[in-house]
Design a protein around this motif. Sequence first.
Motif, PDB file in Angstrom:
ATOM      1  N   THR A  33       0.827  -1.212   0.000  1.00 60.27           N
ATOM      2  CA  THR A  33       0.000   0.000   0.000  1.00 60.27           C
ATOM      3  C   THR A  33       0.861   1.262   0.000  1.00 60.27           C
ATOM      4  N   THR A  34       2.181   1.081   0.111  1.00 56.25           N
ATOM      5  CA  THR A  34       3.103   2.214   0.104  1.00 56.25           C
ATOM      6  C   THR A  34       4.207   1.956  -0.917  1.00 56.25           C
ATOM      7  N   PHE A  35       4.926   3.007  -1.253  1.00 60.92           N
ATOM      8  CA  PHE A  35       6.019   2.856  -2.216  1.00 60.92           C
ATOM      9  C   PHE A  35       7.080   1.893  -1.702  1.00 60.92           C
ATOM     10  N   SER A  36       7.454   2.013  -0.427  1.00 66.09           N
ATOM     11  CA  SER A  36       8.527   1.168   0.113  1.00 66.09           C
ATOM     12  C   SER A  36       8.122  -0.305   0.109  1.00 66.09           C
ATOM     13  N   SER A  37       6.867  -0.611   0.485  1.00 65.46           N
ATOM     14  CA  SER A  37       6.439  -2.013   0.488  1.00 65.46           C
ATOM     15  C   SER A  37       6.315  -2.546  -0.930  1.00 65.46           C
ATOM     16  N   SER A  38       5.927  -1.683  -1.870  1.00 63.70           N
ATOM     17  CA  SER A  38       5.851  -2.099  -3.268  1.00 63.70           C
ATOM     18  C   SER A  38       7.242  -2.393  -3.815  1.00 63.70           C
ATOM     19  N   LEU A  39       8.220  -1.565  -3.447  1.00 61.16           N
ATOM     20  CA  LEU A  39       9.595  -1.775  -3.873  1.00 61.16           C
ATOM     21  C   LEU A  39      10.131  -3.103  -3.343  1.00 61.16           C
ATOM     22  N   LYS A  40       9.850  -3.399  -2.074  1.00 55.82           N
ATOM     23  CA  LYS A  40      10.324  -4.660  -1.485  1.00 55.82           C
ATOM     24  C   LYS A  40       9.693  -5.865  -2.186  1.00 55.82           C
ATOM     25  N   SER A  41       8.405  -5.751  -2.482  1.00 55.40           N
ATOM     26  CA  SER A  41       7.718  -6.842  -3.164  1.00 55.40           C
ATOM     27  C   SER A  41       8.273  -7.044  -4.565  1.00 55.40           C
ATOM     28  N   TRP A  42       8.515  -5.948  -5.277  1.00 54.28           N
ATOM     29  CA  TRP A  42       9.078  -6.038  -6.625  1.00 54.28           C
ATOM     30  C   TRP A  42      10.478  -6.655  -6.588  1.00 54.28           C
ATOM     31  N   TRP A  43      11.289  -6.261  -5.618  1.00 57.33           N
ATOM     32  CA  TRP A  43      12.663  -6.761  -5.504  1.00 57.33           C
ATOM     33  C   TRP A  43      12.686  -8.262  -5.222  1.00 57.33           C
ATOM     34  N   ALA A  44      11.668  -8.734  -4.492  1.00 56.12           N
ATOM     35  CA  ALA A  44      11.643 -10.155  -4.105  1.00 56.12           C
ATOM     36  C   ALA A  44      11.065 -11.059  -5.190  1.00 56.12           C
ATOM     37  N   THR A  45      10.590 -10.480  -6.288  1.00 54.40           N
ATOM     38  CA  THR A  45       9.970 -11.270  -7.348  1.00 54.40           C
ATOM     39  C   THR A  45      10.988 -12.176  -8.031  1.00 54.40           C
ATOM     40  N   SER A  46      10.620 -13.445  -8.207  1.00 52.44           N
ATOM     41  CA  SER A  46      11.509 -14.406  -8.866  1.00 52.44           C
ATOM     42  C   SER A  46      10.676 -15.593  -9.330  1.00 52.44           C
ATOM     43  N   GLU A  47      11.283 -16.468 -10.132  1.00 55.91           N
ATOM     44  CA  GLU A  47      10.584 -17.664 -10.588  1.00 55.91           C
ATOM     45  C   GLU A  47      10.252 -18.576  -9.413  1.00 55.91           C
ATOM     46  N   GLU A  48      11.162 -18.648  -8.439  1.00 56.27           N
ATOM     47  CA  GLU A  48      10.899 -19.480  -7.261  1.00 56.27           C
ATOM     48  C   GLU A  48       9.708 -18.943  -6.479  1.00 56.27           C
ATOM     49  N   GLN A  49       9.657 -17.623  -6.297  1.00 54.96           N
ATOM     50  CA  GLN A  49       8.531 -17.035  -5.585  1.00 54.96           C
ATOM     51  C   GLN A  49       7.225 -17.199  -6.371  1.00 54.96           C
ATOM     52  N   SER A  50       7.319 -17.195  -7.687  1.00 48.91           N
ATOM     53  CA  SER A  50       6.141 -17.422  -8.514  1.00 48.91           C
ATOM     54  C   SER A  50       5.576 -18.819  -8.274  1.00 48.91           C
ATOM     55  N   ALA A  51       6.467 -19.817  -8.246  1.00 47.62           N
ATOM     56  CA  ALA A  51       6.020 -21.194  -7.976  1.00 47.62           C
ATOM     57  C   ALA A  51       5.422 -21.314  -6.583  1.00 47.62           C
ATOM     58  N   LEU A  52       6.032 -20.622  -5.617  1.00 47.61           N
ATOM     59  CA  LEU A  52       5.512 -20.667  -4.247  1.00 47.61           C
ATOM     60  C   LEU A  52       4.140 -20.009  -4.155  1.00 47.61           C
ATOM     61  N   SER A  53       3.921 -18.937  -4.908  1.00 45.18           N
ATOM     62  CA  SER A  53       2.624 -18.258  -4.857  1.00 45.18           C
ATOM     63  C   SER A  53       1.506 -19.188  -5.317  1.00 45.18           C
ATOM     64  N   GLU A  54       1.795 -20.024  -6.304  1.00 47.43           N
ATOM     65  CA  GLU A  54       0.806 -21.003  -6.763  1.00 47.43           C
ATOM     66  C   GLU A  54       0.642 -22.120  -5.738  1.00 47.43           C
ATOM     67  N   GLU A  55       1.762 -22.554  -5.162  1.00 53.35           N
ATOM     68  CA  GLU A  55       1.681 -23.648  -4.193  1.00 53.35           C
ATOM     69  C   GLU A  55       0.892 -23.252  -2.948  1.00 53.35           C
TER      70      GLU A  55
END
Length: 414
Positions: A33-55
Amino acid sequence: MVATPQSSSSASSGTGVLVDVPPIVSPSREIPTTFSSSLKSWWATSEEQSALSEERLFRRIPFFVSSRPNSLDRCKTLSDTELIATPTSPSPRSFGVTATVAPATVMLPGYGAGIGFFFHNFEPLSKWRTPQLPSIKYNKDDVQSRVAQAESFFIESLEEWRQTMGIEKMNLIGHSLGGYLSTAYALRYPQRVSRLILLSSAGVPHDSYSLAVEQELSETTPEGADTGRNTDPARTPSKHEVDARHQSKWRQNPTTLTRFALWAWEQGWSPFTIVRRMAFWGPMVVGKYSSRRFGHLGDDEVRDVHDYIWHITVARGSGEYCVSHLLAPGAHARLPLVDRVHDLKIPVSFIYGDQDWMDPWGGRQAVENMKKAGNPDGRLHIIPGAGHHLYLDNPEATNKLILKELERKPTMNH
């Protein structure tokens, strides 16, 4: 794909079987909901995190078995009566689908969604009887060739999967674009499909009042949506109700934003590309949509759904580049299904939410065209308290109706 319940065999103790405990998965981040939290979420994006989001979504299904490696010393005992499932392919997207299941039931998600969106539907339906880039060369005026090539990109992938799985015949359950492609597959491979269940299918009528992406992004939580607690059953709408909804959807004066979106759609722009280019602003933009549209879900569920949507959105593009070849500006097909369903000789169910931005008028016209062609097995249903994502807005009514339609006997020999 719908899972098939299996009975577990007893271990040597006679009290159950030993299975690996799924590896621990960290919870989803809070919706930015804030720029800083959006930045952290964007930085943590990866293929592994994508698979985990589905799991995380799949773990709500009792028989899901994680494909991630796990320590052999962490085990638990399941009773003989609990559901288990062994994926028949390395992908967690295929649950218990084998050549012995006849017919198998396959679920196809819509544009911008993924198979994880059906996490509220797999378990109830399981109790019923057991990236490459598209290359499309086309003349803008040659609609037939343009659509055929784009459909083939999806349809032939499904056919290749069917052959690999050894499935002789399938029931297809498709949502939105998945409904359109399910129908296109049935038209090309009629001997491989037993029935179609189309959830708020795209591409049915001749016309539509606005761009699909605009309507999807502006949709809010439907009035009366209350996951798992809305007990109103599905119903068949009257002709007057369908006509009234159809008339109410016409917009005479498109906005400047809409005109730009229509132009961009024809140029082959993908809305996901725009979000990807937002970089660290992207998670917050997607979060606003997730919170507004799926706010009726529990806190954990809406976080997990948001994380899943975000990773789908920023994944490398593939089929998204075909969509503008299938759908013209306005979310209607370049070759509308209403003009093609007369060739279907199987039961077809058109299902919409009572607050759906997809117009059920097309479904009604399709049912009438099927009857004129000698197929009386078309049906139109409305789910109360539901919008476009009716399987999440009112999963109880949606699941009951799907099961009813799967059991419905054809009135003619197909």
